[in-house]
Design an enzyme around this catalytic site. Structure first.
Site, PDB file in Angstrom:
ATOM      1  N   ARG A 107       0.882  -0.974  -0.076  1.00  0.00           N
ATOM      2  CA  ARG A 107      -0.197  -0.273  -0.403  1.00  0.00           C
ATOM      3  C   ARG A 107       1.235   1.208  -0.219  1.00  0.00           C
ATOM      4  O   ARG A 107       1.829   1.821   0.780  1.00  0.00           O
ATOM      5  CB  ARG A 107      -0.955  -0.144   1.583  1.00  0.00           C
ATOM      6  N   HIS A 152       1.739  -1.835   5.726  1.00  0.00           N
ATOM      7  CA  HIS A 152       1.478  -2.036   4.163  1.00  0.00           C
ATOM      8  C   HIS A 152       2.988  -1.756   3.273  1.00  0.00           C
ATOM      9  O   HIS A 152       2.829  -1.861   2.679  1.00  0.00           O
ATOM     10  CB  HIS A 152       0.103  -1.730   3.798  1.00  0.00           C
ATOM     11  N   ASP A 159      -3.730  -8.118   3.607  1.00  0.00           N
ATOM     12  CA  ASP A 159      -4.426  -8.391   4.027  1.00  0.00           C
ATOM     13  C   ASP A 159      -5.696  -9.938   3.022  1.00  0.00           C
ATOM     14  O   ASP A 159      -5.271  -9.577   1.984  1.00  0.00           O
ATOM     15  CB  ASP A 159      -6.033  -7.287   4.011  1.00  0.00           C
ATOM     16  N   GLU A 241      -7.084  -7.680  13.689  1.00  0.00           N
ATOM     17  CA  GLU A 241      -8.029  -7.725  12.585  1.00  0.00           C
ATOM     18  C   GLU A 241      -7.732  -8.954  12.245  1.00  0.00           C
ATOM     19  O   GLU A 241      -6.267  -9.659  11.589  1.00  0.00           O
ATOM     20  CB  GLU A 241      -7.397  -7.061  11.185  1.00  0.00           C
ATOM     21  N   HIS A 244      -5.328  -9.699   8.624  1.00  0.00           N
ATOM     22  CA  HIS A 244      -3.721  -9.172   8.850  1.00  0.00           C
ATOM     23  C   HIS A 244      -2.795  -9.434   9.237  1.00  0.00           C
ATOM     24  O   HIS A 244      -2.443 -10.211   9.967  1.00  0.00           O
ATOM     25  CB  HIS A 244      -4.223  -7.684   9.323  1.00  0.00           C
TER      26      HIS A 244
END
Length: 269
Positions: A107, A152, A159, A241, A244
């Site tokens: 990301r 990320h 994810d 999460e 994740h």
């Protein structure tokens, strides 16, 4: 005087051009070159073509409600060690009748910056009904759902979920459609071919905590299957999460990259 006036007029036109020629006019500012990925980054598809990819941030179906800055193609990019570790987990799951599906991989920092700007705009709650129905948007930073840096951006975090084979087809999200809470029963929330994990992806709710005691039965077993399959290959889960995971050790533990998500960022590696 007429000749003199004509000569002066000619000089007024020519002098600026002559000056530009002699002293050099400033060239137009060149655009800064687009950053490229280090050689350690690869497209996941170059390592494993069987892992499904549903890159949510390249689409409007995410908590922001629009494609996120930096996602120019719906593509999973990872460091090579993370991609190879994911491939090994995939081989084991395929033998059991499952496949992995990634929602997000590398990301860029510009995407994280987009999240931060969105979180500060308290008027924009277009996706609240699905992704954070019980959380006041003003609490997203304090509660840890949004941060100014993301693992990320280091390239070894992703994810991910599990899909039972044969994978069912999924429909596209239609902007403006009626939203259903991400913690609703699986048959009611937005259709996803993932096995039932108890919540949808990116659900800002404590039910998303991997070991939340309210998650039991098949939902808990599915989370454990994902966690175990990835832990065997060196991935560490973020407890808040279920989706994740970070591959350890990371090649770039302290670097947050900002090259865009597109195939040419890793072309020629």
């Amino acid at each position: 005087m007429t000749g003199l006036a004509s000569a002066l007029r000619t000089l007024a036109v020519v002098a600026p051009l002559l000056g530009a020629s002699l002293f050099g006019a400033a060239p137009p500012a060149a655009a800064a070159p687009e950053p490229k990925a280090p050689r350690e980054f690869v497209a996941l598809s170059s390592v494993d073509r069987t892992v499904l990819q549903e890159m949510r941030y390249a689409t409007p179906h995410n908590f922001v409600g629009e494609p996120v800055d930096g996602y120019r193609q719906p593509l999973c990019l990872l460091t090579r060690p993370a991609a190879e570790a994911l491939h090994r987990a995939q081989v084991r799951l395929l033998a059991r009748g499952y496949t992995l599906k990634v929602y997000d991989c590398y990301r860029p920092q510009r995407a994280v910056d987009h999240f931060v700007r969105w979180a500060k705009d308290l008027e924009d709650e277009r996706m609240k009904g699905e992704f954070y129905p019980l959380v006041d948007k003003s609490r997203l930073f304090a509660d840890g759902y949004i941060a100014e840096k993301s693992g990320h951006s280091r390239g070894s975090t992703l994810d991910v979920t599990i899909v039972r084979l044969p994978a069912a087809s999924t429909r596209a999200y239609v902007p403006g459609e009626e939203l259903v809470e991400c913690y609703a029963p699986q048959e009611e929330r937005f259709p996803d071919n993932s096995v039932d994990m108890g919540t949808g992806y990116d659900c800002f709710d404590t039910l998303s905590h991997t070991d939340d005691p309210r998650i039991q039965g098949a939902q808990r077993a599915n989370r454990q299957l994902l966690k175990d399959a990835l832990a065997e290959q060196g991935f560490v889960n973020l407890p808040e999460e279920w989706w994740h995971f970070t591959c350890k050790p990371e090649p770039f533990p302290g670097t947050f990259f900002d090259f865009p998500v597109e195939r040419r960022a890793v072309a020629g590696h």
